[in-house]
Design an enzyme around this catalytic site. Structure first.
Site, PDB file in Angstrom:
ATOM      1  CE  LYS A   1      -4.063   1.965   0.556  1.00 16.45           C
ATOM      2  NZ  LYS A   1      -3.766   2.696  -0.700  1.00 16.45           N
TER       3      LYS A   1
ATOM      4  CE  LYS B   1       2.849   7.284   7.512  1.00 18.99           C
ATOM      5  NZ  LYS B   1       2.472   8.461   6.717  1.00 18.99           N
TER       6      LYS B   1
ATOM      7  CE  LYS C   1       4.723   7.874  -1.003  1.00 19.01           C
ATOM      8  NZ  LYS C   1       3.890   8.039   0.190  1.00 19.01           N
TER       9      LYS C   1
ATOM     10  CB  THR D   1      -4.108  12.907   7.427  1.00 15.22           C
ATOM     11  OG1 THR D   1      -4.226  11.955   6.365  1.00 15.22           O
ATOM     12  CG2 THR D   1      -2.684  12.939   7.929  1.00 15.22           C
TER      13      THR D   1
ATOM     14  CG  ASN E   1      -6.007  16.830   3.512  1.00 20.47           C
ATOM     15  OD1 ASN E   1      -5.519  16.046   4.315  1.00 20.47           O
ATOM     16  ND2 ASN E   1      -7.236  16.707   3.063  1.00 20.47           N
TER      17      ASN E   1
ATOM     18  CB  SER F   1      -6.175   4.409   2.411  1.00 17.89           C
ATOM     19  OG  SER F   1      -5.956   5.751   2.131  1.00 17.89           O
TER      20      SER F   1
HETATM   21  P1  NAD Z   1      -1.176  20.340   1.211  1.00 16.73           P
HETATM   22  O1  NAD Z   1      -0.491  20.606  -0.075  1.00 16.73           O
HETATM   23  O2  NAD Z   1      -2.652  20.198   1.245  1.00 16.73           O
HETATM   24  O3  NAD Z   1      -0.820  21.494   2.269  1.00 16.73           O
HETATM   25  C1  NAD Z   1       0.468  21.911   2.530  1.00 16.73           C
HETATM   26  C2  NAD Z   1       0.408  23.198   3.341  1.00 16.73           C
HETATM   27  O4  NAD Z   1       1.724  23.561   3.695  1.00 16.73           O
HETATM   28  C3  NAD Z   1      -0.186  24.391   2.586  1.00 16.73           C
HETATM   29  O5  NAD Z   1      -0.996  25.144   3.474  1.00 16.73           O
HETATM   30  C4  NAD Z   1       1.035  25.199   2.218  1.00 16.73           C
HETATM   31  O6  NAD Z   1       0.752  26.587   2.104  1.00 16.73           O
HETATM   32  C5  NAD Z   1       1.897  24.940   3.415  1.00 16.73           C
HETATM   33  N1  NAD Z   1       3.311  25.214   3.167  1.00 16.73           N
HETATM   34  C6  NAD Z   1       4.030  25.007   2.037  1.00 16.73           C
HETATM   35  N2  NAD Z   1       5.282  25.470   2.215  1.00 16.73           N
HETATM   36  C7  NAD Z   1       5.336  25.938   3.474  1.00 16.73           C
HETATM   37  C8  NAD Z   1       6.341  26.567   4.259  1.00 16.73           C
HETATM   38  N3  NAD Z   1       7.553  26.777   3.758  1.00 16.73           N
HETATM   39  N4  NAD Z   1       6.040  26.885   5.517  1.00 16.73           N
HETATM   40  C9  NAD Z   1       4.809  26.692   6.015  1.00 16.73           C
HETATM   41  N5  NAD Z   1       3.821  26.147   5.331  1.00 16.73           N
HETATM   42  C10 NAD Z   1       4.083  25.778   4.079  1.00 16.73           C
HETATM   43  O7  NAD Z   1      -0.451  19.042   1.790  1.00 16.73           O
HETATM   44  P2  NAD Z   1      -0.993  18.061   2.910  1.00 16.73           P
HETATM   45  O8  NAD Z   1      -1.714  16.942   2.256  1.00 16.73           O
HETATM   46  O9  NAD Z   1      -1.645  18.839   3.981  1.00 16.73           O
HETATM   47  O10 NAD Z   1       0.382  17.430   3.451  1.00 16.73           O
HETATM   48  C11 NAD Z   1       1.189  18.104   4.402  1.00 16.73           C
HETATM   49  C12 NAD Z   1       2.225  17.130   4.938  1.00 16.73           C
HETATM   50  O11 NAD Z   1       1.564  16.004   5.517  1.00 16.73           O
HETATM   51  C13 NAD Z   1       3.192  16.544   3.924  1.00 16.73           C
HETATM   52  O12 NAD Z   1       4.419  16.313   4.569  1.00 16.73           O
HETATM   53  C14 NAD Z   1       2.552  15.205   3.569  1.00 16.73           C
HETATM   54  O13 NAD Z   1       3.509  14.276   3.078  1.00 16.73           O
HETATM   55  C15 NAD Z   1       2.043  14.811   4.939  1.00 16.73           C
HETATM   56  N6  NAD Z   1       0.987  13.797   4.919  1.00 16.73           N
HETATM   57  C16 NAD Z   1      -0.186  14.030   4.282  1.00 16.73           C
HETATM   58  C17 NAD Z   1      -1.190  13.076   4.330  1.00 16.73           C
HETATM   59  C18 NAD Z   1      -2.538  13.319   3.693  1.00 16.73           C
HETATM   60  O14 NAD Z   1      -3.439  12.488   3.890  1.00 16.73           O
HETATM   61  N7  NAD Z   1      -2.739  14.425   2.992  1.00 16.73           N
HETATM   62  C19 NAD Z   1      -0.975  11.868   4.999  1.00 16.73           C
HETATM   63  C20 NAD Z   1       0.244  11.659   5.645  1.00 16.73           C
HETATM   64  C21 NAD Z   1       1.211  12.651   5.613  1.00 16.73           C
END
Ligand code: NAD
Length: 430
Positions: free
Chosen positions: A65, A89, A101, A185, A220, A370
């Site tokens: 996955k 994880k 991945k 998340t 998100n 998921s």
């Molecule tokens: P996203 O693209 O929806 O949001 C990212 C946010 O970070 C945005 O608000 C953006 O403006 C902000 N950002 C970007 N650069 C920045 C900076 N320099 N300083 C501060 N903020 C900044 O992404 P997401 O899905 O929310 O994912 C965020 C993190 O969580 C990533 O590391 C991702 O790998 C991890 N993650 C996401 C999920 C998921 O279900 N979406 C699951 C596990 C881990």
């Protein structure tokens, strides 16, 4: 240290603490296979070819996955490292999946929607022989989304000769996606935080009812974490996006948030304002539009160093480093982004007595839902959101408790404990 070496080091360290031989850990680290595929599109200027990968690390606990990312910096090494972390994880969460991945070396912003669809379908075709509901179940990751999963599921179904909704997760809700996945998340992070707070609070001398929170990242993960944390009684006093952030009542904050109701942000209102203004920093003092007149603009660096109880990096990797770790004032850091703390910063935080709730546990809510989507796809069911959230809570509370108990038994940090728990489950196939 690059991402692959970092992942390998943490797994080796966990293996050593568990008493496994170096051979056992080397065998665990070796991926079952890494596939490189040719992906193509037909643009007006002719055929364009891209390189795609899928790393299938370990399936001893269930089908592989893991997400698919579209990014110019995708590499064999990166997908391999991320597939190892997915195995960890899923094992920490205790769900019956292994780790994989994938990705394509491409800047999707350069492609039209039609080209993006061609690219997605071409990747699904190239991987068709090695993926599937009981083999490897991909999901969205960086620059991929529900629509892309819908295209890939459709392409997979054409080749399989039947609709196969369980072949991919992260699909749109009306195309077989799960209710509750978008929030999962962030919601999961709050569940894990609450489950561990009762155990950590006596150690850290924090009073649960008055905890202040700063969240970096308002996408998100960050938005839903902030919103659900606020709904469940935390005082979210600062949030930021890539252009900077805002804190409410900075004066009160420096006096430990003033402990007044006024000091917290109204998160849905802040989101409304961000949508209108484009950035969070643009929301400061925009009169009646948002409820942050007493606020103050902060840079992302300043946000990390605010005097809050709980710091939630939910944007990027490596934002807490050797350079700023000693300035962190929070007592607890919840790693909602993947790898927001650089390896070198951990000992500094540990020395300061700061507890880190590790990413492989804190942000596992997404992969857990998921898993629920996959089960719904296999059974042809559609679960109510309430059922999804209840099940998510049960899975993550159990995982958080298991990580806590491991950390107490082995006298190690929560991060080491999470990896030890996962490595044991992977080696013992339990
Ligand atoms: P996203 O693209 O929806 O949001 C990212 C946010 O970070 C945005 O608000 C953006 O403006 C902000 N950002 C970007 N650069 C920045 C900076 N320099 N300083 C501060 N903020 C900044 O992404 P997401 O899905 O929310 O994912 C965020 C993190 O969580 C990533 O590391 C991702 O790998 C991890 N993650 C996401 C999920 C998921 O279900 N979406 C699951 C596990 C881990």
């Amino acid at each position: 240290m690059n991402i692959l070496e970092t992942a390998r080091n943490i797994v080796r360290n966990a293996g050593k603490k568990l008493g496994y031989s170096a051979h056992t850990i080397d065998a665990l680290l070796q991926p079952n296979r890494v596939i490189e595929v040719k992906v193509n599109i037909h643009s007006e200027t002719g055929e364009r070819v891209f390189t795609g990968y899928r790393s299938q690390h370990n399936n001893s606990r269930g089908p592989y996955k893991g997400g698919i990312r579209f990014h110019p910096q995708v590499s064999r090494e990166e997908v391999l490292a991320l597939s190892i972390l997915m195995s960890i994880k899923c094992a920490v969460a205790g769900i019956p999946f292994g780790g994989s991945k994938g990705g394509i070396i491409v800047d999707p912003k350069e492609l039209s929607k039609k080209e993006l669809e061609q690219l997605s379908r071409s990747y699904a075709r190239a991987l068709f022989p090695v993926i599937g509901p009981h083999i490897d179940v991909p999901a969205p990751d960086v620059n991929t989304n529900p629509l892309i999963m819908q295209w890939m599921t459709d392409e997979y179904g054409k080749l399989a000769g039947k609709a196969s909704p369980a072949a991919f997760t992260g699909k749109p809700v009306d195309k077989g996606g799960s209710l509750g996945r978008t929030e999962a998340t962030g919601r999961g992070g709050v569940i894990v935080l609450k489950a561990l707070l009762s155990k950590l609070s006596s150690k850290l001398k924090v009073q649960n009812s008055k905890l202040t929170v700063a969240v970096q990242g308002f996408g998100n993960v960050g938005y839903y974490f902030a919103r659900i944390a606020a709904e469940t009684g935390f005082k979210v006093v600062a949030v930021s996006d890539s252009k900077g952030g805002i804190t409410k009542n900075a004066k009160g904050l420096s006096a430990r948030a003033g402990k007044s109701q006024k000091s917290k942000l109204d998160i849905p209102l802040v989101m409304q304002c961000k949508k209108k203004q484009g950035t969070l920093a643009g929301c400061y003092c925009s009169g009646g539009v948002c409820d942050i007149n007493e606020g103050k603009v902060v840079t992302n660096d300043q946000l990390l160093e605010l005097p809050v109880d709980i710091l939630v990096p939910a944007a990027l990797e490596n934002v807490i480093t050797e350079k700023n770790a000693h300035k962190i004032q929070a007592k607890i850091i919840v790693e909602m982004a993947n790898g927001p703390i650089a390896q070198e910063a951990y000992p500094i935080l540990q020395k300061k007595g700061i507890q880190v709730i590790p990413d492989v546990l804190a942000n596992a809510g997404g992969v857990v839902v998921s898993y629920f989507e996959w089960v719904q796809g296999l059974k042809g069911e559609k679960w109510e959101e309430e059922k999804v959230n209840k099940k998510l809570q049960a899975v993550l509370k159990k995982s958080a408790t298991a990580v806590w108990e491991e950390s107490q038994k082995a006298r190690v940090s929560l991060k080491e404990a999470a990896f030890m728990l996962a490595v044991r489950r992977l080696v013992e196939k339990s």
